[in-house]
Design a protein around this motif. Structure first.
Motif, mmCIF file in Angstrom:
data_model
loop_
_atom_site.group_PDB
_atom_site.id
_atom_site.type_symbol
_atom_site.label_atom_id
_atom_site.label_comp_id
_atom_site.label_asym_id
_atom_site.label_seq_id
_atom_site.Cartn_x
_atom_site.Cartn_y
_atom_site.Cartn_z
ATOM 1 N N ILE A 402 11.861 -6.570 1.553
ATOM 2 C CA ILE A 402 10.447 -7.164 1.594
ATOM 3 C C ILE A 402 9.434 -6.351 2.035
ATOM 4 C CG2 ILE A 402 8.994 -9.028 2.658
ATOM 5 C CD1 ILE A 402 11.230 -10.693 2.527
ATOM 6 N N MET A 403 9.819 -5.240 2.880
ATOM 7 C CA MET A 403 8.697 -4.397 3.612
ATOM 8 C C MET A 403 7.927 -3.689 2.554
ATOM 9 S SD MET A 403 9.568 -5.302 6.519
ATOM 10 C CE MET A 403 9.346 -4.459 7.845
ATOM 11 N N VAL A 404 8.353 -3.233 1.329
ATOM 12 C CA VAL A 404 7.336 -2.880 0.368
ATOM 13 C C VAL A 404 6.970 -4.055 -0.532
ATOM 14 C CG1 VAL A 404 7.428 -1.212 -1.626
ATOM 15 C CG2 VAL A 404 8.581 -0.440 0.440
ATOM 16 N N LEU A 405 7.846 -4.662 -1.167
ATOM 17 C CA LEU A 405 7.051 -5.841 -2.102
ATOM 18 C C LEU A 405 6.136 -6.824 -1.443
ATOM 19 C CD1 LEU A 405 10.795 -6.531 -3.654
ATOM 20 C CD2 LEU A 405 8.944 -5.162 -4.582
ATOM 21 N N ALA A 406 6.393 -7.270 -0.048
ATOM 22 C CA ALA A 406 5.597 -8.059 0.233
ATOM 23 C C ALA A 406 4.162 -7.438 1.314
ATOM 24 C CB ALA A 406 6.444 -9.240 1.188
ATOM 25 N N ASN A 407 4.616 -6.184 1.511
ATOM 26 C CA ASN A 407 3.597 -5.640 2.271
ATOM 27 C C ASN A 407 2.120 -5.830 1.776
ATOM 28 O OD1 ASN A 407 2.793 -4.012 4.045
ATOM 29 N ND2 ASN A 407 3.779 -1.812 3.529
ATOM 30 N N PRO A 408 1.862 -5.696 0.447
ATOM 31 C CA PRO A 408 0.313 -5.820 0.386
ATOM 32 C C PRO A 408 -0.033 -7.302 0.591
ATOM 33 C CG PRO A 408 1.573 -5.110 -1.735
ATOM 34 C CD PRO A 408 2.455 -5.312 -0.669
ATOM 35 N N GLU A 409 0.820 -8.330 0.479
ATOM 36 C CA GLU A 409 0.357 -9.734 0.774
ATOM 37 C C GLU A 409 0.208 -9.747 2.441
ATOM 38 O OE1 GLU A 409 3.077 -12.543 -1.839
ATOM 39 O OE2 GLU A 409 3.780 -10.550 -1.709
ATOM 40 N N ILE A 410 1.295 -9.126 2.985
ATOM 41 C CA ILE A 410 1.164 -9.201 4.315
ATOM 42 C C ILE A 410 -0.034 -8.525 5.118
ATOM 43 C CG2 ILE A 410 2.413 -8.450 6.647
ATOM 44 C CD1 ILE A 410 5.215 -8.400 5.440
ATOM 45 N N ALA A 411 -0.532 -7.366 4.531
ATOM 46 C CA ALA A 411 -1.615 -6.918 4.705
ATOM 47 C C ALA A 411 -2.912 -7.212 4.142
ATOM 48 C CB ALA A 411 -1.447 -5.427 4.307
ATOM 49 N N GLY A 412 -2.629 -8.405 3.393
ATOM 50 C CA GLY A 412 -3.885 -9.098 2.687
ATOM 51 C C GLY A 412 -4.816 -8.505 1.729
ATOM 52 N N LEU A 413 -4.036 -7.534 0.859
ATOM 53 C CA LEU A 413 -4.502 -6.642 -0.062
ATOM 54 C C LEU A 413 -4.746 -7.439 -1.402
ATOM 55 C CD1 LEU A 413 -2.461 -3.471 0.326
ATOM 56 C CD2 LEU A 413 -4.509 -4.172 1.540
ATOM 57 N N PRO A 414 -5.731 -6.968 -2.291
ATOM 58 C CA PRO A 414 -6.184 -7.970 -3.328
ATOM 59 C C PRO A 414 -5.207 -8.130 -4.373
ATOM 60 C CG PRO A 414 -7.257 -5.524 -3.284
ATOM 61 C CD PRO A 414 -6.667 -5.787 -2.019
ATOM 62 N N ASP A 415 -5.235 -8.893 -5.323
ATOM 63 C CA ASP A 415 -4.054 -9.186 -6.210
ATOM 64 C C ASP A 415 -3.631 -7.949 -7.169
ATOM 65 O OD1 ASP A 415 -3.799 -11.685 -5.252
ATOM 66 O OD2 ASP A 415 -4.714 -12.674 -6.854
ATOM 67 N N TRP A 416 -4.677 -7.104 -7.646
ATOM 68 C CA TRP A 416 -4.358 -6.058 -8.393
ATOM 69 C C TRP A 416 -3.367 -5.118 -7.827
ATOM 70 C CZ3 TRP A 416 -5.641 -0.930 -7.305
ATOM 71 C CH2 TRP A 416 -6.639 -0.987 -6.370
ATOM 72 N N VAL A 417 -3.413 -4.737 -6.601
ATOM 73 C CA VAL A 417 -2.616 -4.244 -5.733
ATOM 74 C C VAL A 417 -1.151 -4.687 -5.811
ATOM 75 C CG1 VAL A 417 -2.006 -2.919 -3.583
ATOM 76 C CG2 VAL A 417 -4.311 -3.333 -4.282
#
Lengths: 603, 84
Positions: A402-417
């Motif tokens: 999860i640490m890589v796959l969910a990282n953008p979501e955890i950090a609240g990054l935009p959808d395209w990322v």
């Protein structure tokens, strides 16, 4: 546009690109099919090698591995990069000078022995299939998570794409698709890393952010992480040997380095450049492109661990009520990679040291049943004991992928990322799978058919055989991905251990020791292979129950099965040297061959 | 210009051994065996031993390979074995 559509478009576009390249770079001869006609520019080969080497594991799992291991994560970082130094100085240039198509072919010619060649083919096939099953599984998982199709469908799509460019283009098609895949995967990896680095530390370079102060003024990132982890009952992040002893860290690092240098699908990439000096510099380019990801990963690991703790335990560190937990937590709970059991019954999610679940620590879900807070119901909660001075018992299971796959979501990054991460993960898995399938098919069509069992076939027939072998290999890989044998996790240690203990020493001695003969090589390979296989099976049990508990007290010199390749390698060298001393030296034309591969220009 | 292939090979071996000593020192030396010693020193937010294990050794490997490749090009020319 919603995330789903964005993901479809991103992945679709990347596939169009790969297929376009495949059609443009079709193979028309066995030379094209096996070694891309030896016309690949060293920088392009460096990029292709980087994509070839960095698998779904590097892309998806490595940062997570580091974030849970802390300092000991360094053994993967050093092990998987240090091998390129060995490759550049000890193997690649001389094998390029030798100038044939496959690794077993070198072993067969240098040791003037069909037997040696066939033993090498067996090692190669075992190493490569172990690896490729994991890649296909990776493709399936990324598809199922990001595109919400079943794992099987994802797997078939992945197989189809690899089939098109591997069968059509051979090494030539694979090389140029790997160049494109490298660009996709490195972009996908670094963009979110830069975002989270800026979020946490205001420093855009992840390599520097890891050593920077946090932007909220609470001091250096690593100091804070050390302190936070210790407060929760974990060992601290930066101190060595919390999880493994010094000798074991040394052994695993060395086994990974030597194993990397001995992996056939990596070695064969250096057969594709025009000259010996291109092979040397190309290893440098390959490591440069790998370094971009490998020095970013530790920052992703540390930052995502920090993010995870602050998000779950909240700013005051007392936990977050399940009702208020961010959406990503529930998304990943649905996919089974996260789980929560409320040990202290306070309705809050709390993360600390120790297993939240019994048995091997992984949650067992009661189907789709939901509990009082709408969380997924699990049937194997642990005892809920606090570890050390932790303020509460751990209630959360976190799969490290999860640490890589969910990282953008955890950090609240935009959808395209997030869409980009999906395309990157697939690129990493496909590029490695294709490279592995090619060495399998060329060892079948070139080493077994043309070299051993059907010496009279024409170039065209051999090319056709290569394509059929590639097709069959893809089907087997797909089958292994669909029905992963229970021991897939255990056998990953095999691939490196076997490469380190069988292929690497034999190739090395073939170049550097003129006196090494066929009996030495064969007995060395078999000793290394048998010992390493035996050691891993003895402690890990593949097909059978382990013979002894996999604990340091039982290991030879305190070396775990992951590092067994080092002992196997030492045995290989020793046995080979003793046997070679007591048997006839290699014939003069072989000694001539060794002289020849040591020097670039002359013949 | 020397043309001896043996001399070329000896020069190559010397270079390889030199590079591998550095390779061993930064990774196994600074990153593992002496990590506690180097961890006493702090560079920015990094403990030095930790930095060697997770960043420094990788950068050193990179420099080593390029150094080796460039030095070997010089040796190729010096001993007249450079390919066209």
């Amino acid at each position: 546009m919603d995330l789903q559509t964005l993901t479809y478009i991103t992945i679709g576009l990347s596939f169009v690109l790969y297929i376009g390249i495949a059609i443009w770079s079709r193979a028309s001869s066995t030379g094209d099919f096996y070694v891309a006609g030896k016309h690949v520019h060293p920088v392009a080969n460096g990029m292709a090698t980087a994509a070839d080497w960095m698998s779904a594991a590097s892309f998806i799992s490595m940062a997570g591995l580091i974030s849970f291991l802390g300092y000991e994560g360094g053994m993967y970082l050093m092990g998987w990069t240090g091998g390129y130094v060995l490759l550049a100085m000890l193997l690649a240039p001389y094998l390029r000078k030798f100038g044939k198509f496959t690794v077993p072919e070198f072993i067969g010619d240098r040791y003037y022995s069909q037997l040696a060649r066939v033993v090498a083919v067996i090692c190669l096939i075992f190493i490569s299939f172990t690896y490729v099953a994991g890649q296909m599984r990776g493709v399936g998982i990324v598809f199922s998570r990001f595109m919400e199709v079943p794992v099987e469908t994802g797997l078939f799509i992945g197989m189809g794409i690899v089939f098109i460019y591997a069968v059509l283009g051979g090494m030539k098609g694979i090389t140029y698709t790997q160049v494109a895949q490298y660009c996709v995967l490195i972009f996908a990896y670094t963009v979110p890393a830069v975002f989270i680095a800026i979020n946490a530390t205001d420093n855009p370079l992840p390599q520097l952010a890891l050593g920077s102060e946090l932007s909220d003024g609470s001091g250096y990132l690593l100091d804070k992480l050390d302190k936070t982890l210790m407060d929760l009952g974990f060992g601290d992040y930066t101190s060595p040997f919390n999880d493994k002893s010094m000798i074991d860290v040394c052994a695993i690092t060395l086994a990974l380095m030597v194993g990397t240098a001995g992996l056939p699908h990596v070695i064969v990439r250096f057969f594709t450049v025009p000259r010996v000096r291109d092979a040397r510099i190309s290893a440098g380019w390959a490591l440069l492109f790998i370094t971009i990801l490998y020095t970013t990963a530790p920052a992703v690991g540390a930052l995502s661990r920090m993010n995870l703790i602050t998000t779950v335990n909240g700013v005051d560190g007392s936990g977050t009520s399940y009702a208020a937990i961010p959406a990503w937590f529930k998304t990943w709970e649905n996919s089974g990679l996260l789980a929560w059991y409320d040990h202290n019954g306070d309705s809050k999610v709390q993360y600390a040291a120790g297993n939240a679940f019994a048995g091997n620590g992984k949650p067992v879900f009661e189907g789709e049943q939901r509990g009082p807070h709408r969380e997924r119901v699990t049937s194997n909660p642990g005892e809920g004991k606090r570890v050390g001075d932790a303020p509460f018992a751990n209630e959360v299971y976190v799969d490290r992928d999860i640490m890589v796959l969910a990282n953008p979501e955890i950090a609240g990054l935009p959808d395209w990322v997030i869409a980009l991460i999906a395309a990157g993960g697939i690129a990493a898995a496909l590029s490695t799978a294709a490279g592995l399938l090619l060495v399998i098919s060329s060892s079948v069509s070139h080493d077994l058919l043309k070299g051993t069992f059907a010496k009279n076939i024409s170039d065209r027939t051999e090319l056709m055989a290569g394509r059929i072998a590639a097709g069959v290999a893809i089907s087997i890989a797909g089958y292994l991905g669909l029905h992963p044998p229970a021991f897939v996790a255990q056998v990953v240690a095999f691939a490196f251990g076997l490469a380190a203990s069988s292929l690497f020493p034999v190739i090395l001695m073939g170049i550097f020791n003129k006196r090494m003969n066929k009996w030495g090589a064969i007995s060395g390979m078999l000793t290394g292979l048998t010992f390493t296989l035996g050691y891993i099976i003895y402690f890990k049990g593949v097909f059978i129950e382990p013979f002894a508990a996999n604990i340091p007290e039982n290991w030879i010199l305190g070396i775990s099965p992951e590092g067994a390749g080092v002992i196997g390698m030492a045995l290989n060298f020793t046995v080979a040297t003793i046997v070679a001393r007591n048997t006839a030296p290699p014939p003069p034309h072989i000694q001539q061959l060794v002289d020849d591969i040591r020097v670039p220009g002359s013949s | 210009m020397e043309t001896s292939k043996d001399a070329y090979w000896k020069a190559n071996i010397r270079l390889v051994i030199g590079c591998l000593i550095v390779w061993f020192t930064v990774s196994f030396g600074c990153g593992i065996l002496l990590v506690n010693f180097f961890n006493q020193f702090q560079v920015g937010g990094y403990k030095l031993g930790f930095w060697f294990a997770q960043q420094g050794s990788i950068f050193t490997f990179l420099v080593l390979i390029f150094f080796y490749a460039i030095r070997m090009n010089t040796l190729d020319r010096k001993y007249g074995v450079r390919e066209d």
